[in-house]
Scaffold this motif. Structure first.
Motif, PDB file in Angstrom:
ATOM      1  N   TRP A   1       7.526  21.376  -9.357  1.00 55.34           N
ATOM      2  CA  TRP A   1       7.248  21.644  -7.934  1.00 55.34           C
ATOM      3  C   TRP A   1       8.166  20.791  -7.061  1.00 55.34           C
ATOM      4  O   TRP A   1       8.755  21.261  -6.091  1.00 55.34           O
TER       5      TRP A   1
ATOM      6  N   LEU B   1       1.223  -9.293 -11.175  1.00 56.36           N
ATOM      7  CA  LEU B   1      -0.032  -9.834 -10.615  1.00 56.36           C
ATOM      8  C   LEU B   1      -0.709 -10.720 -11.653  1.00 56.36           C
ATOM      9  O   LEU B   1      -1.215 -11.796 -11.356  1.00 56.36           O
TER      10      LEU B   1
ATOM     11  N   GLN C   1       9.102  10.413 -12.290  1.00 54.94           N
ATOM     12  CA  GLN C   1       7.962  10.118 -13.179  1.00 54.94           C
ATOM     13  C   GLN C   1       8.120   8.724 -13.792  1.00 54.94           C
ATOM     14  O   GLN C   1       7.227   7.887 -13.742  1.00 54.94           O
TER      15      GLN C   1
ATOM     16  N   THR D   1       1.935   6.421  -6.965  1.00 56.89           N
ATOM     17  CA  THR D   1       0.912   7.350  -7.500  1.00 56.89           C
ATOM     18  C   THR D   1       1.356   8.787  -7.254  1.00 56.89           C
ATOM     19  O   THR D   1       1.191   9.642  -8.121  1.00 56.89           O
ATOM     20  N   LEU D   2       1.973   9.016  -6.094  1.00 56.02           N
ATOM     21  CA  LEU D   2       2.479  10.380  -5.797  1.00 56.02           C
ATOM     22  C   LEU D   2       3.496  10.776  -6.847  1.00 56.02           C
ATOM     23  O   LEU D   2       3.403  11.853  -7.448  1.00 56.02           O
TER      24      LEU D   2
ATOM     25  N   PHE E   1       1.089   3.898  -3.065  1.00 55.42           N
ATOM     26  CA  PHE E   1       0.731   5.311  -2.871  1.00 55.42           C
ATOM     27  C   PHE E   1       1.900   6.188  -3.292  1.00 55.42           C
ATOM     28  O   PHE E   1       1.743   7.176  -4.005  1.00 55.42           O
TER      29      PHE E   1
ATOM     30  N   SER F   1       1.431  -4.554 -12.202  1.00 54.02           N
ATOM     31  CA  SER F   1       0.210  -5.158 -12.796  1.00 54.02           C
ATOM     32  C   SER F   1       0.603  -6.374 -13.628  1.00 54.02           C
ATOM     33  O   SER F   1      -0.100  -7.381 -13.622  1.00 54.02           O
ATOM     34  N   ASN F   2       1.765  -6.349 -14.298  1.00 53.47           N
ATOM     35  CA  ASN F   2       2.180  -7.549 -15.057  1.00 53.47           C
ATOM     36  C   ASN F   2       2.434  -8.705 -14.119  1.00 53.47           C
ATOM     37  O   ASN F   2       1.980  -9.840 -14.352  1.00 53.47           O
TER      38      ASN F   2
ATOM     39  N   ILE G   1       3.924   9.804  -9.824  1.00 51.93           N
ATOM     40  CA  ILE G   1       3.375  10.056 -11.170  1.00 51.93           C
ATOM     41  C   ILE G   1       2.610  11.376 -11.170  1.00 51.93           C
ATOM     42  O   ILE G   1       2.688  12.164 -12.108  1.00 51.93           O
ATOM     43  N   GLY G   2       1.916  11.619 -10.049  1.00 43.21           N
ATOM     44  CA  GLY G   2       0.988  12.768 -10.034  1.00 43.21           C
ATOM     45  C   GLY G   2       1.650  14.094  -9.717  1.00 43.21           C
ATOM     46  O   GLY G   2       1.020  15.138  -9.820  1.00 43.21           O
ATOM     47  N   THR G   3       2.927  14.051  -9.302  1.00 44.13           N
ATOM     48  CA  THR G   3       3.505  15.339  -8.843  1.00 44.13           C
ATOM     49  C   THR G   3       4.198  16.073  -9.985  1.00 44.13           C
ATOM     50  O   THR G   3       4.998  15.466 -10.681  1.00 44.13           O
ATOM     51  N   PRO G   4       3.850  17.337 -10.152  1.00 47.03           N
ATOM     52  CA  PRO G   4       4.532  18.106 -11.209  1.00 47.03           C
ATOM     53  C   PRO G   4       6.020  18.228 -10.907  1.00 47.03           C
ATOM     54  O   PRO G   4       6.397  18.524  -9.772  1.00 47.03           O
TER      55      PRO G   4
ATOM     56  N   GLN H   1       0.835  -1.207   0.000  1.00 45.14           N
ATOM     57  CA  GLN H   1       0.000   0.000   0.000  1.00 45.14           C
ATOM     58  C   GLN H   1       0.869   1.255   0.000  1.00 45.14           C
ATOM     59  O   GLN H   1       0.659   2.166  -0.794  1.00 45.14           O
TER      60      GLN H   1
ATOM     61  N   ARG I   1       4.320   0.796 -11.786  1.00 49.94           N
ATOM     62  CA  ARG I   1       2.904   0.439 -11.958  1.00 49.94           C
ATOM     63  C   ARG I   1       2.769  -0.700 -12.965  1.00 49.94           C
ATOM     64  O   ARG I   1       2.085  -1.699 -12.720  1.00 49.94           O
TER      65      ARG I   1
END
Lengths: 316, 294, 328, 336
Positions: free
Chosen positions: A146, A205, A191, A137-138, A134, A202-203, A140-143, A130, A198
């Motif tokens: 910044w 799993l 990034q 995801t952070l 997370f 997923s591969n 990937i999502g962070t510019p 987990q 990710r």
């Protein structure tokens, strides 16, 4: 296999060729006259006309394109209207700086991405999975700009561990390079690390639920060997394509990274060239970057054939 | 026809199952949902909520620190209230990005479905275009387009949309290629159904789940690109309140007043991560088979 | 060719379906997968014609070519007296709905996003004629009852049905176009034994009530024998034996049919113990470089030089019993 | 009971359940059976009757969560395997060497990116503790033993270069190479053509003669049972409802479900006018099973008496012919 490679190489060359037309026409749509921007508004008309003539700016666009391509084959990428020196030199001087950040970030991103992906897949559902998911995801999502600023603020301004700017090339001093390049590399690889982890997760799993894994277990093979031998190889093959795609993000990301850490690389050169309408510099840089991206995909595609026996046979 | 209670019962059961999987990923999904809803509300009611006019400069008290009585988050280089700029910045980013993601979703998936269904030269053409656009560094392309099309909200959302189209085309194309192999597509052809109807009554609904996922994720991506453009001084320009601009503005005073630059960046990250997490949760809830695939 | 009696609904004459195999730089064709190689047969109206054979023998390709899902390389397909082998999509339109298909995999034959009612509605409405809501609703219930499904389930979705129920809805969808010919491609192979029997009986009832004609394609000889009137045994793109289904167990003579029969165990314990077993050696050769002459020569114990040179023609031995073999 | 000197595997009151949102699904509910050395038995039933889950439980390969073995014993050569933890070395030693398993889908049962030789020698090395070279040679010998032509070059092949029948033989070769005493074949030939099926079944039967291996065949094909099996267990909705010698089960079935199955199988040797007698209704949903005989909704003999609870397996004929049905004493099998 060889006929497949030749076909792929020709296809790549065609793509680069079309990209050059695409890039050339888009750039010439930029509003404003490059010469006026370069020499300033007050310069008398004749000088402007003379410089326009010198650089064939008055020829019809297709002709300009052809002269640009032909000269490029002789290694002459045209001249910068701002710096009055050949674009080739500019690229030779600045591309190494971008790669000094890009390549280590690329490698680091792959290694960390694979590691996190595998660990979070194997420990699926547990706490570490987990947190790592997370964290992915952070990342990937962070510019990037910044994150760069945050790192600068924390590690340069507050803790003084790393200098704020002026990148030291590895040629000059390894230690200097390491100190000055650490923050940009971390920032640039986040990034890529995120998207690779990710994809790997997923591969893994998906592969772990396949029939041949069940057969391996039924044959008494230990869980560790199953995961790190049987499952891993199957899971890594599709990751290769993600790596190919990410090569292009590394270079695109350079634009932001170099801006924050004020590294005079290709990225910054391109942004300045857009603002100054410095046509040839922009065309040259974008083309080089596209060439690297297309070439990267080509290498990945061929590599894909050698890793996966099924594809190798199909292309044989 | 079926009794309505039976229908209602089954629909209720489906909804329950949907939300159970949706929130199955734990507390993170709930937090992100709260964040997303919070930002949307802020964006919608921006003019009402913002304490000051975001563009009103007040040269007297520039760089007020956080927590000063009238300006909760302090003021920036021109003395403008940071909090109101953040609130209006939410409106700018969300409207711009939502519009861009919407129109590129429609155009992108339609092109992808057509390319997948008619695989012939049309399909190859569309896919070749995607390869070309993806070869050029995305940010540079967006910058050039932004300069060409101008930097008002409408133009920027067009630029952002163009950047997002390849993702939709590729997703829709790969979905259609695999769905086409199903027998029900052959059966629909045999009963005399027209191609156009097959595409939009059978192919589109079946790749809708993965398109929704791409939609939420690209919403996050587009906000990031929008703020990057603003940061590079090419997107929306002063004095409009946009997070990217605020970060660029605040960079100069990073040493002395870090909050001016770090706060807007934090907002961008929060909303982008929120949309990505919601995208993952949505994908699992919509199509359990896709779990872990995308 | 069987006798050209007048009430033949479908006639197939020397049908060939060769898929090019492309390799190398310019994708030039280096060979052909001869999926269907010179196949001829006649299907009588209201009867069931069985096409049986192992995977790769071309039986499904024959079905798909008759449905004009692909265009045959050569040969003729005469449906109700009309040549349809190279009609364009437009020309096929009027008879498109007259030939329908039932599929093998119950899970991929129904659109998961469509309710059962709307699947049937689409099939009914697609004939281009105007229909009122009233009439559509009645037809839907009628069709569901005809295939043994409770009309109450019209709002259900495919994932709520068992394999057998889905197959029944597939049949209902085919009936919605009230076709004359239905190509059944392994319709019961994916079902359990008890459900298989239900669907086979349903198909036979529908045939009697509605005078349907079936082209029944399957690999299970016992199933085909039970439902078909005439059986054609296929091997590597050719018909090797064609005869009346009731005689196949006792009077078939082609070596491959014999091997096929002996490989299918029967549930009569004492009879099964007495049967002698022929176990074929080796594997089916690849259709890309299929051997010249009789395709079965690589595994046949009677194979002689004659067989290796030319493909034995399908000759009539007794009334309606055709065999393609020199030595038998 | 039989002297268990030559009983190889005995399963006693095995219970395996899946714990899903829809509650506990009893996939295997109190199943008992045994297999002697050098014997071929069959476990027959339709999809969802628990025949495969039973074998996976024996090998402790049930995916948990959601699956879990909740009761019973699996005695293999005198030792209860359920006492071992699923990933313990002892359990792994049994898997592949003591008991080998063959699965239904030959296309996906072998790892597509490793050579056949690698996958074969890997298992041999684990169980026979030999080095790679000897393991590779043993592998070649095993491939020859299962009738794969020019085994040496086939070792270099990848699975996708082999036909379905060939791949099933490779799985059997693994069992032969490791000297497995019992091969559990879970629908080994369902995905194969009928002539290839005959080849694989003849190969399995020959192993009994040459190596004294026992074969436990899980299938829904009653024909295969007739030809190859000596004893049969018929399963329905997670329970064994009838068991006995093949002759008894096929020629003198007692349980209505067994009779129904036999009547709904198309007969090659029958004149084709005969209509099949299908069992009405739908297969049972394991999550919604009643607390009495699960076949009640589809059974032609069903009556109130059947609802008194789960019918227990009682002897209904000589040589261990058991049946679980309240109505069985009304029509004794042989009277028919």
């Amino acid at each position: 296999m060889t006929s497949y490679i030749i076909k792929r190489v020709l296809a790549s060359i065609a793509v680069i060729f079309i990209v050059s037309i695409f890039v050339f026409s888009i750039i010439h749509l930029l509003p404003g006259d490059p010469v006026v921007m370069a020499l300033g508004l007050e310069t008398p008309m004749e000088d402007i006309e003379r410089v326009r003539e010198e650089h064939h700016l008055n020829d019809p666009l297709p002709q300009q394109y052809i002269t640009w391509i032909v000269e490029m084959f002789h290694g002459d990428f045209g001249d910068s209207l701002i710096e009055f020196r050949p674009v080739a030199d500019i690229i030779k001087e600045r591309l190494p700086r971008t790669l000094a950040i890009g390549i280590p970030a690329f490698v680091l991103g792959i290694l960390l991405g694979l590691l996190i992906g595998i660990v979070s897949a194997v420990r699926r559902g547990k706490a570490i999975d987990q947190t790592l998911t997370f964290f992915t995801t952070l990342s990937i999502g962070t510019p990037q700009f910044w994150i760069g600023m945050l790192l600068l603020y924390l590690f340069s301004i507050k803790l003084h561990w790393f200098p704020m700017r002026n990148l030291v090339m590895p040629g000059e001093s390894i230690l200097g390079y390491l100190r000055s390049a650490t923050l940009p590399i971390i920032c640039s690889c986040l990034q890529m690390m995120g998207s690779i982890s990710r994809q790997t997760r997923s591969n893994m799993l998906e592969v772990i639920s396949q029939d041949y894994i069940r057969t391996a277990r039924a044959n008494g093979i230990s869980e560790k060997t199953i995961v790190y031998k049987h499952a891993l190889k199957n899971a890594l093959i599709p990751v290769v394509t993600v790596i190919g795609m990410n090569l292009r993000n590394i270079i695109a990301g350079a634009v932001l990274i170099e801006n924050i850490f004020s590294i005079p690389g290709i990225g910054v050169t391109m942004t300045n060239a857009i603002n100054n309408r410095d046509y040839w510099v922009l065309q040259g840089c974008v083309l080089i970057v596209s060439f690297i991206a297309v070439f990267g995909n080509l290498v990945v595609d061929i590599l894909y054939g050698y890793i996966d026996p099924r594809i190798r046979e199909a292309r044989g | 026809m079926a009794s309505s209670e039976d229908l209602k019962l089954r629909r209720k059961k489906n909804m329950e199952q949907f939300f159970r999987i949706f929130f199955g990923r734990g507390i993170i999904v709930k937090i992100c949902l709260v964040i997303a809803v919070f930002f949307i509300i802020v964006a919608v009611f921006a003019p009402v909520i913002a304490p000051h006019d975001p563009t009103a400069t007040d040269p007297m008290n520039r760089y007020l620190p956080m927590g000063s009585e009238d300006h909760l988050f302090g003021t920036d280089r021109y003395g403008r209230d940071v909090l109101s700029r953040l609130i209006h910045g939410a409106r700018t980013s969300l409207t711009c990005s939502l519009f861009a993601t919407l129109w590129s979703a429609v155009v992108g998936s339609t092109l992808g479905i057509i390319a997948g269904y008619y695989e012939g030269w049309l399909g190859k053409l569309i896919l070749r275009y995607v390869d070309i656009q993806l070869s050029v560094p995305a940010l540079i392309l967006s910058m050039v387009l932004a300069v060409i099309l101008g930097s008002n909200m409408f133009a920027i959302s067009i630029v952002l949309g163009i950047g997002a189209i390849p993702g939709y085309i590729r997703m829709a194309y790969s979905n259609v290629i695999s769905i086409k192999e199903n027998d029900y597509i052959t059966a629909t052809r045999l009963i005399g159904q027209k191609n156009r109807k097959i595409m939009f009554r059978h192919l589109f609904p079946n790749c809708f789940a993965s398109l929704i996922v791409i939609f939420t994720m690209s919403l996050g991506q587009v906000i990031m690109v929008e703020s990057s453009l603003a940061y590079l001084g090419v997107g929306l320009n002063e004095p409009l309140a946009a997070w990217g601009l605020m970060v660029n503005d605040g960079f100069a005073s990073l040493m002395t007043h870090p909050s001016v630059a770090l706060l807007p960046g934090f907002c961008i990250m929060a909303i982008v991560v929120a949309f990505n997490v919601l995208g993952d949760a949505l994908r699992d809830a919509l199509d359990p088979k896709l779990r872990g695939k995308l | 060719m069987q006798s050209d009696n007048k009430d033949a609904i479908l006639e197939v004459k020397s049908l060939k379906m060769h898929f090019p195999v492309r390799k190398g730089f310019f994708n030039k064709t280096v060979g052909y997968v001869k999926a269907v190689d010179d196949v001829s047969f006649v299907v009588e109206n209201g009867k069931t014609f069985g096409l049986v054979g192992e995977s790769g023998c071309g039986k499904t390709t024959v079905g798909k070519t008759i449905l004009r899902i692909n265009t045959p390389t050569s040969g003729e397909i005469i449906y109700k007296g009309q040549h349809i082998e190279n009609l364009s999509a437009k020309q096929m339109a009027p008879i498109r709905r007259d030939i329908q298909m039932i599929f093998q995999d119950p899970y991929s034959s129904l659109d998961p996003r469509q309710s059962l009612g709307s699947i049937l509605k689409e099939a009914i409405v697609c004939d281009g004629k105007p229909h009122e809501r009233e009439e559509i609703a009645n037809t839907i219930s009628e069709l569901m009852v005809a295939v043994g499904l409770d009309p109450i389930m019209a709002d259900r979705y495919p994932h709520e049905l068992s394999g057998g129920q889905r197959q029944r809805l597939g049949i209902a969808r085919a009936l919605a176009c009230n076709p004359s010919l239905i190509v059944c491609d392994e319709p019961v192979s994916a079902l359990d034994v008890s459900i298989q029997a239900q669907v086979i009986n349903l198909l036979r009832d529908l045939q009697e009530k509605r005078g349907l004609t079936y082209l029944f394609i399957a690999h299970d000889l016992a199933v085909v024998k039970n439902i078909a009137d005439t059986i054609a045994v296929m091997y590597l793109g050719h018909i090797v034996e064609l005869m009346d289904s009731s005689e196949i167990y006792e009077h078939s003579i082609h070596p491959y049919t014999q091997a096929l029969l002996s490989a299918v165990p029967i549930t009569d314990y004492y009879a099964e113990k007495k049967r002698n077993r022929i176990v074929l050696e080796g594997e089916v050769p690849s259709p890309i470089n299929a051997p010249a002459g009789c395709p079965f020569q690589t595994r046949c114990k009677f194979a002689s030089d004659k067989c290796r040179k030319a493909m034995p023609p399908l000759t009539e031995r007794r009334d309606g019993h055709f065999v393609a073999c020199y030595n038998v | 009971m039989e002297d268990n000197r030559n009983i190889l595997l005995e399963v006693k009151h095995l219970k395996t359940s899946f714990f899903t949102q829809a509650g506990e699904v009893k996939a295997v509910d109190d199943v008992s059976y045994y297999i002697k050395k050098g014997e071929i038995i069959a476990v027959v039933g339709e999809s969802g009757c628990g025949k495969s889950v039973t074998q996976m439980s024996v090998m402790q390969l049930v995916q948990s969560p959601p699956g879990k073995i909740v009761g019973g014993e699996v005695i293999f050569e005198g030792q209860n395997l359920l006492e071992y933890d699923r990933n313990s070395p002892e359990m792994r030693a049994v898997r592949g060497a003591g008991i080998a398993m063959i699965f239904q889908e030959p296309m996906t049962s072998l790892n597509p990116v490793f050579k056949i030789g690698t996958q074969l020698s890997e298992v041999i090395m684990i169980h026979k503790k030999v080095d790679k070279k000897t393991a590779w040679e043993e592998g070649i010998k095993a491939l020859e033993a299962v009738g794969i032509p020019d085994a040496k070059s086939r070792m270099e092949n990848y699975p996708f270069q082999m036909s379905g029948g060939m791949r099933q033989r490779v799985l059997i070769a693994i069992a032969v190479a490791c000297g497995s005493k019992l091969i559990i074949a879970d629908e080994p030939t369902t995905a194969l053509d009928v002539t290839t099926q005959a080849q694989v079944m003849e190969l399995l039967q020959s192993l009994v003669k040459t190596y004294g291996t026992s074969i436990l065949m899980v299938t829904h094909n009653l024909g295969l049972v007739t030809r190859y099996a000596e004893r049969v267990y018929v399963m329905y909705a997670g329970k064994v409802i009838e068991s006995g010698t093949t002759e008894d089960i096929l020629m003198h079935p007692v349980h209505p479900y067994t009779k129904g199955l036999l009547n709904s199988v198309p007969k090659l040797d029958a004149s084709d006018e005969e209509r099949l007698v299908a069992i009405k209704g739908q297969p049972p949903r394991l999550s919604e099973l009643p607390s009495y005989c699960a076949f009640y909704p589809r059974c032609p003999y069903a009556c109130e008496e059947c609802k008194q609870g789960y019918p227990i397996l009682e002897e209904v004929g000589p040589n261990e012919h058991f049946c679980a049905c309240w109505m069985k004493n009304k029509e004794v099998a042989h009277a028919e």
